[in-house]
Scaffold this active site. Structure first.
Site, short mmCIF file in Angstrom:
data_model
loop_
_atom_site.label_atom_id
_atom_site.label_comp_id
_atom_site.label_asym_id
_atom_site.label_seq_id
_atom_site.Cartn_x
_atom_site.Cartn_y
_atom_site.Cartn_z
N HIS A 1 -0.27 0.54 11.90
CA HIS A 1 -1.72 0.36 11.82
C HIS A 1 -2.39 1.72 11.81
CE1 HIS A 1 -4.80 -2.80 11.72
NE2 HIS A 1 -5.60 -1.82 12.09
N ASP A 2 -2.94 2.07 10.65
CA ASP A 2 -3.71 3.30 10.44
C ASP A 2 -2.92 4.59 10.67
OD1 ASP A 2 -5.93 1.95 9.60
OD2 ASP A 2 -6.94 1.97 11.55
N ARG B 1 -9.72 -9.55 -9.43
CA ARG B 1 -10.03 -9.68 -10.85
C ARG B 1 -9.29 -10.86 -11.48
NH1 ARG B 1 -12.32 -5.92 -14.47
NH2 ARG B 1 -12.60 -6.99 -16.46
N HIS C 1 2.07 -9.33 4.47
CA HIS C 1 1.46 -10.19 5.49
C HIS C 1 0.76 -11.33 4.75
CE1 HIS C 1 -1.02 -10.49 9.47
NE2 HIS C 1 -0.80 -11.68 8.93
N HIS D 1 -4.74 -11.76 -0.04
CA HIS D 1 -3.99 -10.70 -0.73
C HIS D 1 -2.63 -11.26 -1.18
CE1 HIS D 1 -2.84 -10.24 3.49
NE2 HIS D 1 -3.98 -9.64 3.79
N THR E 1 -8.59 -7.43 9.79
CA THR E 1 -7.21 -6.97 9.88
C THR E 1 -6.74 -7.19 11.31
OG1 THR E 1 -5.72 -5.09 9.49
CG2 THR E 1 -7.87 -4.59 10.46
N ARG F 1 -1.28 -14.11 4.58
CA ARG F 1 -2.22 -14.87 5.40
C ARG F 1 -2.47 -16.25 4.82
NH1 ARG F 1 -5.35 -12.04 9.25
NH2 ARG F 1 -4.78 -9.82 9.41
N GLY G 1 0.23 0.56 5.14
CA GLY G 1 -0.34 0.05 3.90
C GLY G 1 -1.65 0.71 3.54
N HIS G 2 -2.70 0.39 4.29
CA HIS G 2 -4.07 0.77 3.90
C HIS G 2 -4.24 2.26 3.67
CE1 HIS G 2 -8.42 0.42 3.62
NE2 HIS G 2 -8.51 1.44 4.44
N ASN H 1 3.51 -1.45 3.22
CA ASN H 1 2.80 -2.73 3.14
C ASN H 1 2.03 -2.78 1.82
OD1 ASN H 1 0.79 -4.79 3.43
ND2 ASN H 1 1.07 -4.72 5.64
N GLU I 1 5.12 -10.23 7.87
CA GLU I 1 4.27 -10.32 9.06
C GLU I 1 3.46 -11.61 9.01
OE1 GLU I 1 3.30 -5.51 9.46
OE2 GLU I 1 1.73 -6.92 8.82
#
Length: 248
Positions: free
Chosen positions: A202-203, A18, A43, A50, A109, A45, A224-225, A7, A79
């Protein structure tokens, strides 16, 4: 082998903070794929905090060319919430997979799966429209078996397990992680019997993945994260040294 779809939302988040095009989403997506990843996830949104709409199509063009040049199949996973906005975006971009995720306004999230007792009717409409365009559909779910019994009726091809609770348990201790894993295992075995594919995300990270990768029927993880956070750990030293070299 379980496929890894990376992701790239966090790359876009940093860029957007920036303005301009640093870091470059396309160049880093190429680096991710050249490193061996099997897919790219976004994803987009509604607030575009992002991934922006133009990113969706820039990545689609990039992946089309990458697949042609490398003679391989890299999957594109999008997503988003079941909504006219996201449906239009999916039908125009034509990813390989659309993952429908419940979205709560203002959330940081995704933090829960669908409740099919109330969401099933709406989901069916979106799933059918997306599948009619030749796109595989996955829906974001937790491990409650009574809820999972309703998945087949929606027509979804796959379930993506929300793995936040597993990751949180594993963060506390590997033993707690193993206990949490058991609920996912039972849920996965049920879905396998229903011939429904299994994704997860997720995580998840390099600490908790060795156990979770044993999940029966697991086909793909979307990460991703934590992957991007770890990249800062392992990549900062090389970056600082390169800048010092330039200064010398």
């Amino acid at each position: 082998m379980v496929h890894l779809s990376v992701n790239v939302n966090k790359i876009a988040t940093l860029r957007n903070s920036r303005g301009g095009n640093h870091p470059d989403l396309i160049n880093l997506s190429k680096l991710i794929l050249d490193s061996g990843a099997h897919g790219i996830t976004v994803h987009p949104r509604e607030d575009e905090r992002h991934i922006k709409k133009n990113d969706v199509f820039d990545l689609r063009e990039f992946l089309t060319l990458y697949n042609r040049d490398k003679k391989k199949k890299i999957e594109y996973n999008m997503e988003g919430e079941p909504s006219p906005r996201f449906l239009d975006l999916v039908l125009e971009a034509k990813p390989d997979q659309a993952t429908l995720v419940p979205v709560t306004p203002g959330e940081i999230t995704s933090d829960h799966g669908f409740d099919l007792k109330k969401d099933s009717s709406e989901l069916k409409t979106y799933i059918r429209r997306i599948q009619d365009a030749g796109i595989r559909v996955s829906i974001f779910m937790e491990t409650n078996l009574e809820n999972l019994k309703l998945v087949k009726d929606t027509g979804a091809d796959r379930v993506e397990f929300y793995t936040g609770p597993y990751a949180q348990a594993f963060d506390h201790s590997p033993e707690e992680g193993k206990a949490a894993f058991e609920s996912f295992k039972k849920a996965a075995e049920f879905l396998q019997a229903q011939k429904i594919g299994i994704n997860a995300g997720h995580d998840l990270d390099h600490f908790n993945l060795p156990l979770f990768a044993r999940l029966p029927g697991l086909e793909e993880v979307s990460i991703g994260h934590r992957l991007m956070s770890y990249a800062l750990d392992v990549g900062l030293e090389a970056s600082v040294k390169e800048y010092l070299k330039a200064l010398s």
